[in-house]
Design a protein around this motif. Structure first.
Motif, mmCIF file in Angstrom:
data_model
loop_
_atom_site.group_PDB
_atom_site.id
_atom_site.type_symbol
_atom_site.label_atom_id
_atom_site.label_comp_id
_atom_site.label_asym_id
_atom_site.label_seq_id
_atom_site.Cartn_x
_atom_site.Cartn_y
_atom_site.Cartn_z
ATOM 1 N N GLY A 10 88.767 -83.224 60.421
ATOM 2 C CA GLY A 10 88.748 -83.820 62.016
ATOM 3 C C GLY A 10 87.467 -84.346 62.552
ATOM 4 N N MET A 11 86.322 -83.861 62.139
ATOM 5 C CA MET A 11 85.036 -84.570 62.579
ATOM 6 C C MET A 11 84.943 -85.902 61.937
ATOM 7 S SD MET A 11 82.387 -81.505 62.692
ATOM 8 C CE MET A 11 82.379 -80.827 61.119
ATOM 9 N N MET A 12 85.366 -86.005 60.547
ATOM 10 C CA MET A 12 85.194 -87.303 60.086
ATOM 11 C C MET A 12 86.022 -88.330 60.760
ATOM 12 S SD MET A 12 83.749 -87.805 57.033
ATOM 13 C CE MET A 12 84.189 -88.760 56.061
ATOM 14 N N ALA A 18 81.917 -97.088 59.790
ATOM 15 C CA ALA A 18 80.636 -97.111 58.916
ATOM 16 C C ALA A 18 79.965 -96.060 58.664
ATOM 17 C CB ALA A 18 79.633 -98.090 59.598
ATOM 18 N N GLU A 19 80.158 -94.980 59.634
ATOM 19 C CA GLU A 19 79.696 -93.553 59.529
ATOM 20 C C GLU A 19 80.525 -92.728 58.603
ATOM 21 O OE1 GLU A 19 79.143 -95.234 62.351
ATOM 22 O OE2 GLU A 19 77.009 -95.336 62.421
ATOM 23 N N ALA A 23 79.181 -90.745 55.506
ATOM 24 C CA ALA A 23 79.627 -89.330 55.354
ATOM 25 C C ALA A 23 80.406 -89.072 54.101
ATOM 26 C CB ALA A 23 80.331 -88.616 56.331
ATOM 27 N N PHE A 24 81.188 -89.854 53.682
ATOM 28 C CA PHE A 24 82.224 -89.806 52.280
ATOM 29 C C PHE A 24 81.196 -89.862 51.051
ATOM 30 C CE2 PHE A 24 84.274 -91.900 48.841
ATOM 31 C CZ PHE A 24 85.151 -91.027 48.631
ATOM 32 N N GLU A 25 80.191 -90.910 51.156
ATOM 33 C CA GLU A 25 79.357 -91.068 50.258
ATOM 34 C C GLU A 25 78.434 -89.954 50.011
ATOM 35 O OE1 GLU A 25 79.403 -93.444 47.752
ATOM 36 O OE2 GLU A 25 80.945 -94.042 48.690
ATOM 37 N N LEU A 26 78.077 -89.211 51.159
ATOM 38 C CA LEU A 26 77.329 -87.882 50.974
ATOM 39 C C LEU A 26 77.916 -86.813 50.529
ATOM 40 C CD1 LEU A 26 74.530 -86.265 51.657
ATOM 41 C CD2 LEU A 26 75.516 -85.995 54.111
ATOM 42 N N MET A 27 79.167 -86.685 50.759
ATOM 43 C CA MET A 27 79.993 -85.446 50.441
ATOM 44 C C MET A 27 80.362 -85.954 48.856
ATOM 45 S SD MET A 27 81.528 -82.905 50.951
ATOM 46 C CE MET A 27 81.625 -82.706 52.421
ATOM 47 N N LYS A 28 80.626 -86.892 48.566
ATOM 48 C CA LYS A 28 80.895 -87.442 47.076
ATOM 49 C C LYS A 28 79.455 -86.985 46.374
ATOM 50 C CE LYS A 28 81.132 -91.732 45.688
ATOM 51 N NZ LYS A 28 81.857 -92.857 45.572
#
Length: 73
Positions: A10-12, A18-19, A23-28
């Motif tokens: 939900g926050m995503m 772009a953010e 965030a996806f790359e950070l989680m990955k």
């Protein structure tokens, strides 16, 4: 999906695209650092595996694939 995962999703959705990508790359990277070979199990996966190991297995050759409705889950 866990409540925490739903909250994160939900926050995503609130972030600009772009953010979201950032965030996806950070989680990955976090997941790969935790389990680089994707061999660890989450608590829910471990539970499912233990339940499957304690359950009965059915040989695929004994299944009547034309009449699957006769099998109950």
């Amino acid at each position: 999906m866990s409540a925490k995962a739903l909250q994160i999703a939900g926050m995503m959705d609130m972030l600009p695209e772009a953010e979201q990508d950032l965030a996806f790359e950070l989680m990955k990277r976090l997941v790969l650092a935790w389990d680089p070979d994707f061999t660890k199990l989450t608590p829910s996966e471990r539970k499912e595996l233990e339940e499957a190991e304690n359950d009965e297995y059915i040989d695929g050759d004994t299944i009547d694939w034309s009449n699957l409705e006769k099998y109950t889950v």
